[in-house]
Design a protein around this motif. Structure first.
Motif, short mmCIF file in Angstrom:
data_model
loop_
_atom_site.label_atom_id
_atom_site.label_comp_id
_atom_site.label_asym_id
_atom_site.label_seq_id
_atom_site.Cartn_x
_atom_site.Cartn_y
_atom_site.Cartn_z
N ASP A 96 -55.21 15.19 -5.67
CA ASP A 96 -56.21 14.51 -6.49
C ASP A 96 -55.73 13.09 -6.80
O ASP A 96 -54.67 12.66 -6.33
N ASP A 97 -56.50 12.36 -7.58
CA ASP A 97 -56.16 10.96 -7.84
C ASP A 97 -54.81 10.80 -8.53
O ASP A 97 -54.02 9.90 -8.20
N VAL A 98 -54.53 11.67 -9.51
CA VAL A 98 -53.25 11.59 -10.23
C VAL A 98 -52.10 11.91 -9.29
O VAL A 98 -51.07 11.22 -9.27
N GLU A 99 -52.26 12.95 -8.48
CA GLU A 99 -51.22 13.33 -7.53
C GLU A 99 -51.03 12.25 -6.46
O GLU A 99 -49.90 11.98 -6.04
N GLN A 100 -52.13 11.62 -6.06
CA GLN A 100 -52.03 10.52 -5.09
C GLN A 100 -51.22 9.38 -5.67
O GLN A 100 -50.39 8.76 -4.98
N GLY A 101 -51.41 9.11 -6.96
CA GLY A 101 -50.64 8.06 -7.61
C GLY A 101 -49.16 8.38 -7.66
O GLY A 101 -48.32 7.49 -7.45
N ARG A 102 -48.84 9.63 -7.95
CA ARG A 102 -47.44 10.03 -7.97
C ARG A 102 -46.83 9.94 -6.57
O ARG A 102 -45.70 9.50 -6.40
#
Length: 230
Positions: A22-28
């Motif tokens: 997801d977007d948060v995981e993509q950022g990490r």
């Protein structure tokens, strides 16, 4: 209690895997500077979502994690599926990533590369007096191997409690490194030998691993090496 631990080698950063983030995981994922760290994070999430989907009768694409840290509110905590009867633990070291899942029972998984050294300072920091005594008379390689049996056990129970290193490592004592894993003594109320179960795992050549579950049930652990479909 029947538990399956799923192991995987690092996955390539291909679109079919990246789209599961997801977007948060993509950022990490993007925040990691080293390619090896990116691939370990990606693999942990893909593997965990695959395991969660199997247990929940869903698909990896439909699994959404909440990894909000209970202490600071940042998204680096234990991944969980809100409302699901499921607890996950992810661990990685070197080229091996593992995931363990239980039905809403606290679980901790730890894996470490076996080639690491164990100097006297690390032993003094991590082992109780009784455990240190068990290493007496061992040669350097045997001592390091025995130490990391204890280390993986300790990391596993720390993860199971969710308290991490807030529990002093020296305050807990396990059975001898060459005996079945058992918690013998604990100086912290978060860990009770009567409600803590452990198993030393085979993992893979060149690694040591352990799993801890906060339960009174005996554990039956199966290890599987996962390879995604082409």
């Amino acid at each position: 209690m029947e538990i399956v631990v799923r192991w995987s080698s690092p996955l390539p950063a291909e679109e079919r895997f990246l789209r599961l983030l997801d977007d948060v995981e993509q950022g990490r994922f993007e925040a990691y500077r080293q390619d090896a760290d990116k691939r370990r994070f990606l693999t942990g999430r893909v593997l965990a979502k695959t395991v969660a989907a199997e247990r929940l009768g869903s698909t990896p694409e439909a699994v959404k994690f909440d990894a909000t840290c209970e202490d600071c509110g940042k998204p680096h905590g234990r991944p969980r599926v809100p409302g699901a009867d499921l607890t996950l633990s992810i661990s990685h070291s070197g080229d091996l990533i593992g995931v363990a899942a239980t039905p809403s029972v606290p679980v901790g998984l730890d894996v470490e590369t076996a080639g690491r050294k164990a100097d006297d300072g690390l032993i003094e920091y991590a082992l109780s007096p009784a455990e240190t005594a068990h290493l007496a008379g061992l040669g350097p390689e045997e001592k390091a191997a025995a130490f990391f049996v204890y280390w993986t056990r300790k990391e596993a129970v720390m993860k199971a409690t969710g308290k991490g290193l807030r529990i002093p490592l020296k305050s807990i004592t396990f059975s001898r490194f060459d005996e079945p894993a058992r918690l013998l003594e604990s100086g912290d109320p978060a860990l009770d030998p009567a409600t803590t179960r452990l198993v030393d795992l085979k993992a893979s050549d060149g690694y040591r691993a352990a799993i801890a579950v906060l339960t009174t049930d005996e554990l039956s652990v199966t290890e599987e090496h996962w390879v995604p479909r082409p």
